[in-house]
Design a protein around this motif. Structure first.
Motif, PDB file in Angstrom:
ATOM      1  N   UNK A   1       0.848  -1.182   0.000  1.00 22.62           N
ATOM      2  CA  UNK A   1       0.000   0.000   0.000  1.00 22.62           C
ATOM      3  C   UNK A   1       0.892   1.243   0.000  1.00 22.62           C
ATOM      4  N   UNK A   2       0.837   2.065  -1.053  1.00 26.83           N
ATOM      5  CA  UNK A   2       1.679   3.267  -1.086  1.00 26.83           C
ATOM      6  C   UNK A   2       1.281   4.263  -0.018  1.00 26.83           C
ATOM      7  N   UNK A   3       2.230   5.093   0.372  1.00 25.74           N
ATOM      8  CA  UNK A   3       1.986   6.069   1.431  1.00 25.74           C
ATOM      9  C   UNK A   3       1.307   7.322   0.918  1.00 25.74           C
ATOM     10  N   UNK A   4       1.659   7.742  -0.290  1.00 29.72           N
ATOM     11  CA  UNK A   4       1.101   8.991  -0.821  1.00 29.72           C
ATOM     12  C   UNK A   4       0.261   8.704  -2.056  1.00 29.72           C
ATOM     13  N   UNK A   5      -0.029   9.766  -2.814  1.00 34.63           N
ATOM     14  CA  UNK A   5      -0.899   9.624  -3.976  1.00 34.63           C
ATOM     15  C   UNK A   5      -0.196   8.960  -5.149  1.00 34.63           C
ATOM     16  N   UNK A   6       1.130   8.844  -5.082  1.00 29.78           N
ATOM     17  CA  UNK A   6       1.873   8.200  -6.161  1.00 29.78           C
ATOM     18  C   UNK A   6       1.804   6.685  -6.016  1.00 29.78           C
ATOM     19  N   UNK A   7       1.220   6.025  -6.979  1.00 36.73           N
ATOM     20  CA  UNK A   7       1.130   4.579  -6.948  1.00 36.73           C
ATOM     21  C   UNK A   7      -0.213   4.082  -6.442  1.00 36.73           C
ATOM     22  N   UNK A   8      -0.367   2.771  -6.463  1.00 35.68           N
ATOM     23  CA  UNK A   8      -1.623   2.162  -6.045  1.00 35.68           C
ATOM     24  C   UNK A   8      -1.329   0.799  -5.434  1.00 35.68           C
ATOM     25  N   UNK A   9      -2.335   0.223  -4.800  1.00 40.11           N
ATOM     26  CA  UNK A   9      -2.146  -1.059  -4.138  1.00 40.11           C
ATOM     27  C   UNK A   9      -1.832  -2.142  -5.173  1.00 40.11           C
ATOM     28  N   UNK A  10      -0.850  -2.967  -4.843  1.00 44.33           N
ATOM     29  CA  UNK A  10      -0.462  -4.054  -5.736  1.00 44.33           C
ATOM     30  C   UNK A  10      -0.034  -5.263  -4.933  1.00 44.33           C
ATOM     31  N   UNK A  11       0.040  -6.400  -5.592  1.00 47.85           N
ATOM     32  CA  UNK A  11       0.402  -7.638  -4.906  1.00 47.85           C
ATOM     33  C   UNK A  11       1.349  -8.465  -5.759  1.00 47.85           C
ATOM     34  N   UNK A  12       2.078  -9.337  -5.084  1.00 46.63           N
ATOM     35  CA  UNK A  12       2.952 -10.292  -5.758  1.00 46.63           C
ATOM     36  C   UNK A  12       2.709 -11.665  -5.175  1.00 46.63           C
ATOM     37  N   UNK A  13       2.860 -12.700  -6.003  1.00 51.16           N
ATOM     38  CA  UNK A  13       2.552 -14.058  -5.576  1.00 51.16           C
ATOM     39  C   UNK A  13       3.684 -15.013  -5.916  1.00 51.16           C
ATOM     40  N   UNK A  14       4.097 -15.798  -4.920  1.00 50.76           N
ATOM     41  CA  UNK A  14       5.051 -16.885  -5.129  1.00 50.76           C
ATOM     42  C   UNK A  14       4.316 -18.176  -4.802  1.00 50.76           C
ATOM     43  N   UNK A  15       4.015 -18.945  -5.819  1.00 53.97           N
ATOM     44  CA  UNK A  15       3.245 -20.178  -5.649  1.00 53.97           C
ATOM     45  C   UNK A  15       4.107 -21.359  -6.097  1.00 53.97           C
ATOM     46  N   UNK A  16       4.315 -22.302  -5.189  1.00 50.70           N
ATOM     47  CA  UNK A  16       5.164 -23.443  -5.515  1.00 50.70           C
ATOM     48  C   UNK A  16       6.581 -23.021  -5.875  1.00 50.70           C
ATOM     49  N   UNK A  17       7.050 -21.919  -5.266  1.00 50.57           N
ATOM     50  CA  UNK A  17       8.389 -21.425  -5.538  1.00 50.57           C
ATOM     51  C   UNK A  17       8.506 -20.637  -6.818  1.00 50.57           C
TER      52      UNK A  17
ATOM     53  N   UNK B   1       2.177  -7.832   4.486  1.00 50.57           N
ATOM     54  CA  UNK B   1       1.629  -6.522   4.155  1.00 50.57           C
ATOM     55  C   UNK B   1       2.717  -5.471   4.340  1.00 50.57           C
ATOM     56  N   UNK B   2       2.829  -4.578   3.368  1.00 48.79           N
ATOM     57  CA  UNK B   2       3.872  -3.558   3.391  1.00 48.79           C
ATOM     58  C   UNK B   2       3.279  -2.198   3.054  1.00 48.79           C
ATOM     59  N   UNK B   3       3.937  -1.150   3.537  1.00 45.25           N
ATOM     60  CA  UNK B   3       3.602   0.199   3.132  1.00 45.25           C
ATOM     61  C   UNK B   3       2.600   0.913   4.013  1.00 45.25           C
ATOM     62  N   UNK B   4       2.507   2.221   3.792  1.00 46.71           N
ATOM     63  CA  UNK B   4       1.568   3.126   4.470  1.00 46.71           C
ATOM     64  C   UNK B   4       1.645   3.036   5.994  1.00 46.71           C
ATOM     65  N   UNK B   5       2.814   2.676   6.513  1.00 49.81           N
ATOM     66  CA  UNK B   5       3.064   2.677   7.963  1.00 49.81           C
ATOM     67  C   UNK B   5       2.062   1.839   8.750  1.00 49.81           C
ATOM     68  N   UNK B   6       1.637   0.735   8.182  1.00 52.98           N
ATOM     69  CA  UNK B   6       0.713  -0.146   8.922  1.00 52.98           C
ATOM     70  C   UNK B   6       1.405  -0.676  10.176  1.00 52.98           C
ATOM     71  N   UNK B   7       0.657  -0.738  11.281  1.00 54.27           N
ATOM     72  CA  UNK B   7       1.254  -1.191  12.536  1.00 54.27           C
ATOM     73  C   UNK B   7       0.563  -2.461  13.038  1.00 54.27           C
ATOM     74  N   UNK B   8       1.096  -3.017  14.125  1.00 57.68           N
ATOM     75  CA  UNK B   8       0.606  -4.299  14.636  1.00 57.68           C
ATOM     76  C   UNK B   8      -0.830  -4.207  15.131  1.00 57.68           C
TER      77      UNK B   8
END
Length: 270
Positions: free
Chosen positions: A132-148, A207-214
């Protein structure tokens, strides 16, 4: 074993506040970094980037592999769309091959970041990463590692979660607004996590970005548990080391392509 019988170079470009950032790393055959630098400019086109690559290769002729990450959609080494507009339509893979005689691995940024997490943490089972990006630049995206294997999809569109949100009535502008309000941000994270669980069902989600906390992560987990039972909720964690994971993924994929070329061809799953 001679760790200097070959070197690899990883390059990525991104928008950082009002500047364009170019970061690059050179590593030996064991993946140990020999160089790690960045450049920032108000604007940057592909020729500028290629000239930087040329300077690095001139100083280090042992470079045999190059990996290149972009914040956008890449198909066959050609950038179809990109947050850095000057790269849209550029055949990065072909240009690098013509100038340097090197087969470059050109991918969406989330492929490299996800593989960096996967290889660095020795993840067992399937992995999904959501950014999740912090500012207006960019958008939510995902990556997948399946079976290596890095999963890109038939048209290299796998992981473009922002478009799913749009399809459900959450516009790009509204997504930006949700990221600024912590309560709405948790709701956005919950929705994206549920989409990933319902389609990929990985053992682990990072989950990464936008300063998400526990504390926010626990709220997301609880929202998921209101919809599905605990056994269907994967291990969900936070990783804030985006740049480190990016660099590791660039180096790992470049080395794998050189050392295990047949295996890497198989990893480009559709």
């Amino acid at each position: 074993y001679n760790v200097d019988y070959l070197h690899v170079m990883g390059v990525y470009i991104d928008i950082c506040e009002s500047d364009i950032k170019l970061e690059y790393v050179v590593a030996d055959a064991f993946g140990q970094e020999r160089l790690h630098e960045e450049k920032r400019e108000e604007s940057m086109d592909y020729q500028y980037i290629e000239d930087v690559i040329a300077e690095v290769i001139e100083k280090d002729p042992l470079i045999r592999g190059i990996s290149f990450g972009v914040p956008g959609v890449v198909d066959g080494g050609i950038v179809e769309s990109c947050d850095v507009e000057s790269l849209t339509g550029v055949d990065i893979k072909g240009n690098i091959k013509r100038r340097f005689g090197i087969e470059a691995e050109v991918r969406n940024d989330m492929d490299f970041i996800s593989y960096g997490i996967y290889s660095g943490a020795s993840v067992e089972g399937d992995l999904a990463t959501i950014f999740f990006p912090t500012d207006e630049n960019g958008c939510v995206g995902a990556g997948f590692i399946i079976g290596g294997k890095v999963i890109n999809g038939s048209s290299q569109y796998s992981g473009e979660l922002s478009y799913i949100a749009e399809a459900f009535g959450i516009s790009r502008k509204h997504q930006e607004e949700m990221r600024r309000d912590r309560g709405e941000f948790c709701d956005l994270v919950f929705k994206m996590v549920m989409i990933v669980i319902g389609t990929v069902d990985p053992e682990k989600i990072v989950i990464m970005g936008n300063d998400i906390n526990s504390e926010e992560l626990m709220r997301v987990w609880s929202k998921c548990n209101e919809v599905i039972s605990k056994k269907h909720i994967p291990d969900i964690s936070i990783d804030s080391n985006i740049e480190r994971n990016y660099a590791k993924g660039l180096v790992s994929i470049a080395l794998n392509k050189l050392q295990f070329p047949i295996s890497m061809d198989l990893q480009e799953e559709k």
